[in-house]
Design a protein around this motif. Structure first.
Motif, PDB file in Angstrom:
ATOM      1  N   THR A 190      -0.245   5.063  -3.411  1.00 40.16           N
ATOM      2  CA  THR A 190       0.801   4.650  -3.485  1.00 40.16           C
ATOM      3  C   THR A 190       1.186   3.970  -4.912  1.00 40.16           C
ATOM      4  O   THR A 190       2.257   4.004  -5.696  1.00 40.16           O
ATOM      5  CB  THR A 190       1.727   4.051  -2.407  1.00 40.16           C
ATOM      6  OG1 THR A 190       1.455   4.861  -1.412  1.00 40.16           O
ATOM      7  CG2 THR A 190       3.103   3.800  -2.781  1.00 40.16           C
ATOM      8  N   TYR A 191       0.370   3.073  -5.282  1.00 40.54           N
ATOM      9  CA  TYR A 191       0.698   1.938  -6.322  1.00 40.54           C
ATOM     10  C   TYR A 191      -0.472   2.494  -7.372  1.00 40.54           C
ATOM     11  O   TYR A 191      -0.499   1.359  -8.376  1.00 40.54           O
ATOM     12  CB  TYR A 191       0.545   0.600  -5.766  1.00 40.54           C
ATOM     13  CG  TYR A 191      -0.595   0.143  -4.967  1.00 40.54           C
ATOM     14  CD1 TYR A 191      -1.779  -0.305  -5.468  1.00 40.54           C
ATOM     15  CD2 TYR A 191      -0.275   0.204  -3.600  1.00 40.54           C
ATOM     16  CE1 TYR A 191      -2.935  -0.431  -4.790  1.00 40.54           C
ATOM     17  CE2 TYR A 191      -1.484  -0.404  -2.883  1.00 40.54           C
ATOM     18  CZ  TYR A 191      -2.877  -0.593  -3.484  1.00 40.54           C
ATOM     19  OH  TYR A 191      -3.713  -1.064  -2.608  1.00 40.54           O
ATOM     20  N   THR A 228      13.920   3.526   8.758  1.00 41.65           N
ATOM     21  CA  THR A 228      12.678   3.381   8.030  1.00 41.65           C
ATOM     22  C   THR A 228      11.638   4.069   8.438  1.00 41.65           C
ATOM     23  O   THR A 228      11.555   4.653   9.813  1.00 41.65           O
ATOM     24  CB  THR A 228      12.347   2.097   8.477  1.00 41.65           C
ATOM     25  OG1 THR A 228      12.960   1.012   8.050  1.00 41.65           O
ATOM     26  CG2 THR A 228      10.790   1.702   7.910  1.00 41.65           C
ATOM     27  N   GLU A 279       2.343   2.050   7.042  1.00 47.51           N
ATOM     28  CA  GLU A 279       3.453   1.616   6.099  1.00 47.51           C
ATOM     29  C   GLU A 279       4.748   2.067   6.423  1.00 47.51           C
ATOM     30  O   GLU A 279       5.132   2.690   7.389  1.00 47.51           O
ATOM     31  CB  GLU A 279       3.123   2.896   4.817  1.00 47.51           C
ATOM     32  CG  GLU A 279       1.602   2.948   4.279  1.00 47.51           C
ATOM     33  CD  GLU A 279       1.535   4.334   4.016  1.00 47.51           C
ATOM     34  OE1 GLU A 279       1.414   4.267   2.594  1.00 47.51           O
ATOM     35  OE2 GLU A 279       1.125   5.291   4.432  1.00 47.51           O
ATOM     36  N   PHE A 322       8.719   2.658   4.784  1.00 47.06           N
ATOM     37  CA  PHE A 322       9.310   2.989   3.605  1.00 47.06           C
ATOM     38  C   PHE A 322      10.755   2.989   4.150  1.00 47.06           C
ATOM     39  O   PHE A 322      11.192   3.511   4.944  1.00 47.06           O
ATOM     40  CB  PHE A 322       9.113   4.648   3.237  1.00 47.06           C
ATOM     41  CG  PHE A 322       7.661   4.864   2.808  1.00 47.06           C
ATOM     42  CD1 PHE A 322       7.333   5.082   1.552  1.00 47.06           C
ATOM     43  CD2 PHE A 322       6.801   4.904   3.806  1.00 47.06           C
ATOM     44  CE1 PHE A 322       6.050   5.256   1.124  1.00 47.06           C
ATOM     45  CE2 PHE A 322       5.442   5.393   3.343  1.00 47.06           C
ATOM     46  CZ  PHE A 322       5.187   5.425   2.100  1.00 47.06           C
ATOM     47  N   ILE A 352      12.818   2.072  -2.746  1.00 45.87           N
ATOM     48  CA  ILE A 352      12.149   1.820  -1.544  1.00 45.87           C
ATOM     49  C   ILE A 352      11.501   0.446  -1.492  1.00 45.87           C
ATOM     50  O   ILE A 352      10.605   0.348  -2.446  1.00 45.87           O
ATOM     51  CB  ILE A 352      11.152   3.102  -1.414  1.00 45.87           C
ATOM     52  CG1 ILE A 352      12.110   4.570  -1.170  1.00 45.87           C
ATOM     53  CG2 ILE A 352      10.465   2.682  -0.091  1.00 45.87           C
ATOM     54  CD1 ILE A 352      11.129   5.780  -1.027  1.00 45.87           C
ATOM     55  N   TYR A 391       8.601  -0.999   0.041  1.00 43.08           N
ATOM     56  CA  TYR A 391       7.405  -0.516   0.630  1.00 43.08           C
ATOM     57  C   TYR A 391       6.491  -1.548   1.074  1.00 43.08           C
ATOM     58  O   TYR A 391       6.170  -2.665   0.587  1.00 43.08           O
ATOM     59  CB  TYR A 391       6.670   0.307  -0.641  1.00 43.08           C
ATOM     60  CG  TYR A 391       5.316   0.899  -0.016  1.00 43.08           C
ATOM     61  CD1 TYR A 391       5.265   1.859   0.826  1.00 43.08           C
ATOM     62  CD2 TYR A 391       4.020   0.408  -0.806  1.00 43.08           C
ATOM     63  CE1 TYR A 391       3.880   2.149   1.120  1.00 43.08           C
ATOM     64  CE2 TYR A 391       2.923   0.849  -0.128  1.00 43.08           C
ATOM     65  CZ  TYR A 391       2.810   1.979   0.739  1.00 43.08           C
ATOM     66  OH  TYR A 391       1.582   2.385   1.046  1.00 43.08           O
ATOM     67  N   GLU A 431       3.531  -5.910   0.016  1.00 44.96           N
ATOM     68  CA  GLU A 431       5.153  -5.648   0.070  1.00 44.96           C
ATOM     69  C   GLU A 431       5.011  -5.357  -1.748  1.00 44.96           C
ATOM     70  O   GLU A 431       4.677  -6.006  -2.426  1.00 44.96           O
ATOM     71  CB  GLU A 431       5.843  -6.782   0.219  1.00 44.96           C
ATOM     72  CG  GLU A 431       6.161  -6.719   1.829  1.00 44.96           C
ATOM     73  CD  GLU A 431       7.191  -7.673   2.293  1.00 44.96           C
ATOM     74  OE1 GLU A 431       7.942  -7.214   3.426  1.00 44.96           O
ATOM     75  OE2 GLU A 431       7.538  -8.784   1.609  1.00 44.96           O
ATOM     76  N   LEU A 483       9.191   0.748  -4.844  1.00 43.05           N
ATOM     77  CA  LEU A 483       9.099   1.984  -5.173  1.00 43.05           C
ATOM     78  C   LEU A 483      10.310   2.225  -6.007  1.00 43.05           C
ATOM     79  O   LEU A 483      11.283   2.121  -5.568  1.00 43.05           O
ATOM     80  CB  LEU A 483       8.716   2.892  -4.275  1.00 43.05           C
ATOM     81  CG  LEU A 483       7.338   2.656  -3.437  1.00 43.05           C
ATOM     82  CD1 LEU A 483       7.440   3.747  -2.557  1.00 43.05           C
ATOM     83  CD2 LEU A 483       6.186   2.341  -4.073  1.00 43.05           C
TER      84      LEU A 483
END
Length: 287
Positions: free
Chosen positions: A128-129, A182, A224, A226, A235, A237, A254, A257
């Motif tokens: 994701t990151y 969520t 997770e 979202f 978002i 996250y 935390e 996004l």
């Protein structure tokens, strides 16, 4: 559980999606997100990306030189590590004493032994990151697909009760449910098994969560959350990691996004296998 044929078909579609422009509906999400819902749920469709340095280190860290001894001479400031405030709540991952040996082993071999450098799949939550965008493909009442630019990785969020995955895999098995507005995703069984390191060394792999060597094992439960913010282009996250084999207690991360709002937002190819060959097989290649 969906059948393997269904999963394979979705994965194939993911690879195709990763090389195509966003559809008009997705490209226009930034204009209509405030009103847009899919059935009873927020519309998460779009191309998303972080704006932080978590992939370098999820803990707070100062700017620093290239971790490789010869890095500064070869790359100068291009290979330097950017500073970051960190995304781990409390600032430090609560490793237990038994985890310190593997943690130090990872840190003594950063970059060279990092799965990212070898173009192995990154696992969750790291996918994701990473410094690459990813795309969420959401329908009405069906599984959700997440497609990543890095290595054409993808995963299916099985919208069903959390089960027992049959095997460990690089990206694990993800189960999703809606908690109000969520999206909650639980990922289990992330385990790469034996992996090849430079010069042919084979080790029992673990999932790195950044370039600093922080890691989780196949015992981890990654949860997770979202949550789409008002306006539709951000978002919240939130990640909780439980791994009693290496942690004294669970910890949380935390970040935000950001939706790509340009009209031509899309994923491009980053098929990195050719870029990793000299690292993995350089001892076998004749110069």
């Amino acid at each position: 559980m969906r059948g393997l044929k269904h999963m394979a078909a979705v994965a194939t579609a993911a690879v195709a999606l990763a090389t195509l422009p966003a559809s008009p509906a997705l490209a226009d999400n930034h204009a209509s997100a405030e009103m847009d819902r899919i059935g009873d749920h927020p519309n998460l469709n779009g191309v998303w990306q972080v704006m932080n340095s978590a992939n370098w280190n999820v803990e707070p860290h100062s700017a620093g030189p290239n971790p490789l001894e010869a890095g500064d001479r070869l790359l100068g400031a291009i290979g330097a590590v950017p500073a970051g405030l960190g995304v781990v709540e409390g600032g430090e991952i609560p490793y237990n004493d038994a985890a310190q040996e593997r943690l130090q082993y990872n840190r003594d071999n950063v970059i060279n032994y990092d799965p990212e450098a070898a173009c192995y799949l990154p696992g969750i939550p790291r996918a994701t990151y990473m410094p690459h965008p990813f795309q969420i493909v959401q329908g009405d009442g069906d599984d959700i697909l997440m497609v990543y630019e890095y290595a054409s990785a993808n995963r299916v969020i099985n919208m069903e009760e959390v089960g027992i995955p049959p095997i460990d895999t690089w990206m694990g098995t993800s189960y999703g449910e809606w908690d109000g507005d969520t999206l909650v995703v639980t990922t289990l069984a992330q385990g790469p098994g034996l992996v090849k390191l430079p010069a042919g060394e084979m080790v029992e792999g673990v999932t790195w969560i950044d370039r600093a060597g922080n890691y989780i094992t196949n015992n981890a439960t990654v949860t997770e959350r979202f949550t789409l913010r008002e306006g539709g282009n951000h978002i919240d996250y939130h990640v909780t990691i439980e791994d009693p084999s290496i942690l004294t207690e669970p910890y949380e991360m935390e970040m935000v996004l950001y939706r790509h709002v340009e009209d031509n937002a899309q994923l491009l190819e980053f098929k990195c296998v050719p870029f990793s060959e000299r690292l993995l097989y350089g001892d076998l290649i004749e110069e």
